[in-house]
Design an enzyme around this catalytic site. Structure first.
Site, PDB file in Angstrom:
ATOM      1  N   ARG A   1      -1.087   2.824  -0.025  1.00  0.00           N
ATOM      2  CA  ARG A   1      -2.488   2.975   0.397  1.00  0.00           C
ATOM      3  C   ARG A   1      -2.685   4.393   0.924  1.00  0.00           C
ATOM      4  O   ARG A   1      -2.439   4.678   2.094  1.00  0.00           O
ATOM      5  CB  ARG A   1      -2.827   1.956   1.494  1.00  0.00           C
ATOM      6  CG  ARG A   1      -4.227   2.107   2.078  1.00  0.00           C
ATOM      7  CD  ARG A   1      -4.479   1.021   3.121  1.00  0.00           C
ATOM      8  NE  ARG A   1      -5.800   1.122   3.704  1.00  0.00           N
ATOM      9  CZ  ARG A   1      -6.053   1.772   4.857  1.00  0.00           C
ATOM     10  NH1 ARG A   1      -5.089   2.366   5.540  1.00  0.00           N
ATOM     11  NH2 ARG A   1      -7.283   1.797   5.335  1.00  0.00           N
TER      12      ARG A   1
ATOM     13  N   SER B   1      -9.825  -7.883  -1.107  1.00  0.00           N
ATOM     14  CA  SER B   1     -10.042  -8.070   0.339  1.00  0.00           C
ATOM     15  C   SER B   1     -11.216  -8.999   0.603  1.00  0.00           C
ATOM     16  O   SER B   1     -12.229  -8.928  -0.099  1.00  0.00           O
ATOM     17  CB  SER B   1     -10.442  -6.742   1.003  1.00  0.00           C
ATOM     18  OG  SER B   1      -9.479  -5.776   0.842  1.00  0.00           O
TER      19      SER B   1
ATOM     20  N   LYS C   1      -7.391   0.665  11.178  1.00  0.00           N
ATOM     21  CA  LYS C   1      -8.596   0.879  10.384  1.00  0.00           C
ATOM     22  C   LYS C   1      -9.804   0.448  11.195  1.00  0.00           C
ATOM     23  O   LYS C   1      -9.741  -0.562  11.883  1.00  0.00           O
ATOM     24  CB  LYS C   1      -8.483   0.049   9.090  1.00  0.00           C
ATOM     25  CG  LYS C   1      -9.668   0.128   8.201  1.00  0.00           C
ATOM     26  CD  LYS C   1      -9.488  -0.613   6.894  1.00  0.00           C
ATOM     27  CE  LYS C   1     -10.841  -0.643   6.200  1.00  0.00           C
ATOM     28  NZ  LYS C   1     -10.813  -1.176   4.874  1.00  0.00           N
TER      29      LYS C   1
END
Ligand SMILES: Cc1ncc(COP(=O)(O)OP(=O)(O)O)c(N)n1
Ligand SMILES: Cc1nc(C(=O)O)sc1CCOP(=O)(O)O
Ligand SMILES: [Mg+2]
Length: 211
Positions: free
Chosen positions: A39, A108, A137
């Site tokens: 990621r 997600s 995040k």
């Protein structure tokens, strides 16, 4: 009962570290992890292509399940095991091309509406986040907590599931008790005082995933 339209993944993906560099991919594969994600955020494709390509090759060398976050074109080009996409990415990504290339797809979700969207895509797995508060995040939504997670796992039935968000070593067992098939973690490994010990302990709890 809906079944995936994308290639299937094992029901239990086990421990699923999400990392931002080739170095972490190398370390975790060598440590025995068999499901993981690269990621890297906010770069152009040409800036990340070499690392994406090298990570995919490494993953194949270990017979691991390496998902590429966001960079679906590169994942297709270099034949990754799979791609992970968020809800916003679903509108812009070419899902037919991902499927035609034989890549697995993870999507997600954060609430029932997003689960509706994910189920309509019929991906390989559904990620359920964020379970607990996370420093990794900025999240626009509130953490769902364990009882909501358990309800969401039940709702998606036989779809493989992955829990993410604030999952520490201490919380991992309770998360797995909801019946979720995998725990995705960032800081529990990358910010651990001893990442190797943390990885061993998480692998002991979640496993490497089914064959
Ligand atoms: C396993 C897993 N679950 C959720 C996410 C979050 O993906 P996304 O919503 O696309 O957000 P970014 O990771 O791109 O910031 C994930 N990466 N992995
Ligand atoms: C990348 C990401 N996605 C999330 C989601 O809920 O979709 S939570 C998250 C960060 C997870 O990091 P940590 O394990 O350090 O809390
Ligand atoms: Mg994304």
């Amino acid at each position: 009962m809906l079944t995936p339209l994308f290639p299937v993944v094992p029901q239990r993906l086990g421990l699923y570290p999400v990392v931002d560099s080739l170095l972490w991919v190398e370390r975790l594969l060598a440590a025995g992890v068999r499901t993981l994600q690269l990621r890297i955020k906010d770069k152009q494709d040409h800036e990340v292509e070499a690392d994406v390509q090298a990570a995919i090759a490494l993953g194949k060398g270990y017979h691991a399940r390496l998902f590429i976050n966001d960079y679906w074109r590169l994942a297709i080009k270099h034949q990754a095991y799979g791609v992970h996409l968020g809800q916003e990415d679903l509108a812009s990504a070419d899902l037919d091309a991902i499927r035609a290339a034989g890549l697995r797809l993870g999507v997600s979700t954060h609430d029932d509406m997003e689960i509706d969207v994910a189920l309509a895509v019929r991906p390989s797995y559904i990620a359920l986040g964020h379970v607990f508060p996370t420093q990794t995040k900025q999240m626009p939504s509130a953490p769902q907590g364990l009882s909501q997670l358990a309800a969401h796992v039940k709702r998606v039935g036989n779809y493989p599931t992955v829990a993410i968000g604030g999952i520490s070593l201490e919380r991992a067992a309770a998360v797995l008790e909801t019946g979720v098939g995998s725990i995705a973690v960032v800081s529990a490994i990358t910010q651990a005082a001893d990442w190797q010990a943390a990885t061993r302990a998480l692998l002991a709890l979640a496993g490497v995933g089914d064959e």
